[in-house]
Write a protein that holds these residues in place. Sequence first.
Motif, PDB file in Angstrom:
ATOM      1  N   ASP A 201       0.839  -1.215   0.000  1.00  0.00           N
ATOM      2  CA  ASP A 201       0.000   0.000   0.000  1.00  0.00           C
ATOM      3  C   ASP A 201       0.866   1.254   0.000  1.00  0.00           C
ATOM      4  OD1 ASP A 201      -2.238  -1.577   0.018  1.00  0.00           O
ATOM      5  OD2 ASP A 201      -2.493  -1.524   2.199  1.00  0.00           O
ATOM      6  N   ALA A 202       1.915   1.237   0.798  1.00  0.00           N
ATOM      7  CA  ALA A 202       2.808   2.404   0.829  1.00  0.00           C
ATOM      8  C   ALA A 202       3.501   2.604  -0.512  1.00  0.00           C
ATOM      9  CB  ALA A 202       3.847   2.218   1.937  1.00  0.00           C
ATOM     10  N   LEU A 256       1.082  -0.926 -13.767  1.00  0.00           N
ATOM     11  CA  LEU A 256       1.862  -1.060 -12.541  1.00  0.00           C
ATOM     12  C   LEU A 256       0.952  -1.100 -11.312  1.00  0.00           C
ATOM     13  CD1 LEU A 256       4.550  -1.100 -11.029  1.00  0.00           C
ATOM     14  CD2 LEU A 256       4.587   1.405 -11.179  1.00  0.00           C
ATOM     15  N   GLN A 257      -0.041  -0.207 -11.273  1.00  0.00           N
ATOM     16  CA  GLN A 257      -0.976  -0.205 -10.159  1.00  0.00           C
ATOM     17  C   GLN A 257      -1.771  -1.525 -10.095  1.00  0.00           C
ATOM     18  OE1 GLN A 257      -1.216   1.942  -7.789  1.00  0.00           O
ATOM     19  NE2 GLN A 257      -0.027   3.682  -8.569  1.00  0.00           N
ATOM     20  N   LEU A 258      -2.121  -2.031 -11.284  1.00  0.00           N
ATOM     21  CA  LEU A 258      -2.850  -3.305 -11.320  1.00  0.00           C
ATOM     22  C   LEU A 258      -2.007  -4.458 -10.783  1.00  0.00           C
ATOM     23  CD1 LEU A 258      -5.311  -4.996 -12.169  1.00  0.00           C
ATOM     24  CD2 LEU A 258      -4.316  -5.160 -14.457  1.00  0.00           C
ATOM     25  N   GLU A 259      -0.740  -4.512 -11.146  1.00  0.00           N
ATOM     26  CA  GLU A 259       0.129  -5.582 -10.660  1.00  0.00           C
ATOM     27  C   GLU A 259       0.341  -5.475  -9.155  1.00  0.00           C
ATOM     28  OE1 GLU A 259       0.905  -8.079 -12.312  1.00  0.00           O
ATOM     29  OE2 GLU A 259       0.314  -7.394 -14.293  1.00  0.00           O
ATOM     30  N   ILE A 260       0.430  -4.256  -8.646  1.00  0.00           N
ATOM     31  CA  ILE A 260       0.562  -4.084  -7.199  1.00  0.00           C
ATOM     32  C   ILE A 260      -0.709  -4.552  -6.491  1.00  0.00           C
ATOM     33  CG2 ILE A 260       0.823  -2.374  -5.362  1.00  0.00           C
ATOM     34  CD1 ILE A 260       2.645  -0.782  -7.207  1.00  0.00           C
ATOM     35  N   SER A 261      -1.880  -4.250  -7.100  1.00  0.00           N
ATOM     36  CA  SER A 261      -3.140  -4.719  -6.516  1.00  0.00           C
ATOM     37  C   SER A 261      -3.233  -6.250  -6.545  1.00  0.00           C
ATOM     38  CB  SER A 261      -4.327  -4.110  -7.268  1.00  0.00           C
ATOM     39  OG  SER A 261      -4.296  -2.693  -7.184  1.00  0.00           O
ATOM     40  N   LEU A 262      -2.767  -6.855  -7.651  1.00  0.00           N
ATOM     41  CA  LEU A 262      -2.765  -8.322  -7.741  1.00  0.00           C
ATOM     42  C   LEU A 262      -1.815  -8.930  -6.713  1.00  0.00           C
ATOM     43  CD1 LEU A 262      -2.842  -8.871 -11.627  1.00  0.00           C
ATOM     44  CD2 LEU A 262      -4.706  -9.194  -9.987  1.00  0.00           C
ATOM     45  N   ALA A 263      -0.675  -8.298  -6.506  1.00  0.00           N
ATOM     46  CA  ALA A 263       0.264  -8.782  -5.495  1.00  0.00           C
ATOM     47  C   ALA A 263      -0.343  -8.690  -4.098  1.00  0.00           C
ATOM     48  CB  ALA A 263       1.560  -7.988  -5.576  1.00  0.00           C
ATOM     49  N   ARG A 270      -2.345 -15.556   0.894  1.00  0.00           N
ATOM     50  CA  ARG A 270      -1.102 -16.316   1.121  1.00  0.00           C
ATOM     51  C   ARG A 270      -0.690 -17.137  -0.106  1.00  0.00           C
ATOM     52  NH1 ARG A 270      -3.466 -16.731   6.275  1.00  0.00           N
ATOM     53  NH2 ARG A 270      -2.163 -15.837   7.921  1.00  0.00           N
ATOM     54  N   ASP A 271      -0.854 -16.555  -1.273  1.00  0.00           N
ATOM     55  CA  ASP A 271      -0.421 -17.203  -2.514  1.00  0.00           C
ATOM     56  C   ASP A 271       0.978 -16.687  -2.838  1.00  0.00           C
ATOM     57  OD1 ASP A 271      -0.151 -18.467  -4.923  1.00  0.00           O
ATOM     58  OD2 ASP A 271      -1.710 -17.326  -5.968  1.00  0.00           O
ATOM     59  N   ALA A 272       1.988 -17.379  -2.348  1.00  0.00           N
ATOM     60  CA  ALA A 272       3.364 -16.907  -2.510  1.00  0.00           C
ATOM     61  C   ALA A 272       3.783 -16.874  -3.970  1.00  0.00           C
ATOM     62  CB  ALA A 272       4.317 -17.804  -1.709  1.00  0.00           C
ATOM     63  N   ALA A 273       3.371 -17.891  -4.753  1.00  0.00           N
ATOM     64  CA  ALA A 273       3.759 -17.929  -6.165  1.00  0.00           C
ATOM     65  C   ALA A 273       3.135 -16.766  -6.939  1.00  0.00           C
ATOM     66  CB  ALA A 273       3.348 -19.271  -6.772  1.00  0.00           C
ATOM     67  N   GLY A 274       1.827 -16.544  -6.764  1.00  0.00           N
ATOM     68  CA  GLY A 274       1.173 -15.423  -7.446  1.00  0.00           C
ATOM     69  C   GLY A 274       1.693 -14.081  -6.990  1.00  0.00           C
ATOM     70  N   TYR A 275       2.050 -13.983  -5.721  1.00  0.00           N
ATOM     71  CA  TYR A 275       2.613 -12.747  -5.169  1.00  0.00           C
ATOM     72  C   TYR A 275       3.934 -12.400  -5.854  1.00  0.00           C
ATOM     73  CZ  TYR A 275       4.772  -9.765  -1.566  1.00  0.00           C
ATOM     74  OH  TYR A 275       5.401  -8.754  -0.889  1.00  0.00           O
ATOM     75  N   LYS A 276       4.808 -13.377  -5.987  1.00  0.00           N
ATOM     76  CA  LYS A 276       6.105 -13.108  -6.621  1.00  0.00           C
ATOM     77  C   LYS A 276       5.956 -12.838  -8.113  1.00  0.00           C
ATOM     78  CE  LYS A 276       8.731 -15.860  -3.307  1.00  0.00           C
ATOM     79  NZ  LYS A 276       9.619 -17.025  -3.109  1.00  0.00           N
ATOM     80  N   VAL A 277       5.059 -13.531  -8.787  1.00  0.00           N
ATOM     81  CA  VAL A 277       4.862 -13.301 -10.229  1.00  0.00           C
ATOM     82  C   VAL A 277       4.318 -11.900 -10.483  1.00  0.00           C
ATOM     83  CG1 VAL A 277       3.498 -14.031 -12.226  1.00  0.00           C
ATOM     84  CG2 VAL A 277       4.596 -15.747 -10.794  1.00  0.00           C
ATOM     85  N   ALA A 282       5.480  -6.246 -12.167  1.00  0.00           N
ATOM     86  CA  ALA A 282       5.552  -4.831 -11.781  1.00  0.00           C
ATOM     87  C   ALA A 282       6.926  -4.251 -12.101  1.00  0.00           C
ATOM     88  CB  ALA A 282       5.233  -4.680 -10.294  1.00  0.00           C
ATOM     89  N   GLU A 283       7.980  -5.034 -11.975  1.00  0.00           N
ATOM     90  CA  GLU A 283       9.313  -4.569 -12.361  1.00  0.00           C
ATOM     91  C   GLU A 283       9.359  -4.191 -13.836  1.00  0.00           C
ATOM     92  OE1 GLU A 283      12.328  -7.329 -11.334  1.00  0.00           O
ATOM     93  OE2 GLU A 283      11.726  -7.517  -9.231  1.00  0.00           O
ATOM     94  N   HIS A 284       8.686  -4.950 -14.671  1.00  0.00           N
ATOM     95  CA  HIS A 284       8.646  -4.623 -16.096  1.00  0.00           C
ATOM     96  C   HIS A 284       7.979  -3.269 -16.332  1.00  0.00           C
ATOM     97  CE1 HIS A 284       7.971  -4.936 -20.401  1.00  0.00           C
ATOM     98  NE2 HIS A 284       6.665  -4.775 -20.189  1.00  0.00           N
TER      99      HIS A 284
END
Length: 333
Positions: A201-202, A256-263, A270-277, A282-284
């Motif tokens: 969020d920050a 970018l905002q969408l990927e942060i929301s998905l993360a 607690r979906d670690a795989a989806g969180y990292k993907v 978002a880096e892209h």
Amino acid sequence: MNDPIDPVSTSPSTAAAPRRGSSAWLWLLLALLVAAGGGWFGWREWQQREVREREQAADGAQRLEALEQRVDTLRTNQDAQNRRIVQADSTNRVLRDELHGIGQRAALIEDSVSKLADPNRHGAQAMRLDETELLLTLGQQRLQIAGDLEGARRAYLLAGGVLDGIDDPAYLSLRQTLLQETAALKELGIEPRMQAMAKLDALAQGLSLPEDTAKTVAAEPSPWWRRAFGTLIETQPVNRTVASHPADRAAALAGLQLEISLARAAAERRDAAGYKVALKRAEHWVQRLSPPSPAQDQQLARLRELAAMPLSLTVPTLGTTLQQLRQLRTAAH
């Protein structure tokens, strides 16, 4: 004077001949009669013998038939007896099972009666142990299922207060284990999932990326061909990956905002795989929004740091007190 001679009386041989002939015929007749009588008696005896043999054969056949009928009757009775034996065996097996079940029920009833007669089970100590076990179970489940660290801490503190009211020295090691597990929960700090969500969020609120330098270059005087055909044709380098057009930058920023929301959503479940993907994508978008610079490196470092954060708590000693309490209660009974 001589008397006249009688021819019959005077010849003795002639008179004896008829007598001998008549006696021979008589003997022959007697022999024939005897032979006829013997033949008749023999024939009669043979007939009677044949009759007796036929009667004996018929009697033997009747006896054989009667014997076969009796054997069939015995076989039928034997089959009936076998069926009765099988039925009796089945009945005995059912009765044995029922008797075994009655024995088990009697043992359970005896156990229940012994437990009802136990003063420690329904006394204050048993109630405190039940309450302690319930609180420890609730705390463990709130931490593992809901990730509620504060709720788990409160449950363990309440369990410690209830366990302190038991004066039995057998539970002294249990209180020590509970204190160690409560201290381990206090040292955890903030729950990792909540911490990751707060940092996301920050990041989403304070996201600041430098714009492309193409805008500053655009203020410089353009060549005549750009001024003449700039409204028709827009040129940019082929190897350019940074979005310079306002529409492209808006789309990249929305991605970018969408990927942060998905993360954040992946971290919440607690979906670690989806969180990292999601953070990798978002880096892209960060690389799409800004050229290589220290600010971009800082944003990428923050994203990688967030991706490396765990989403679940790892407490090696979690559940030790509950397991020890159950073992002590099982050994006591």
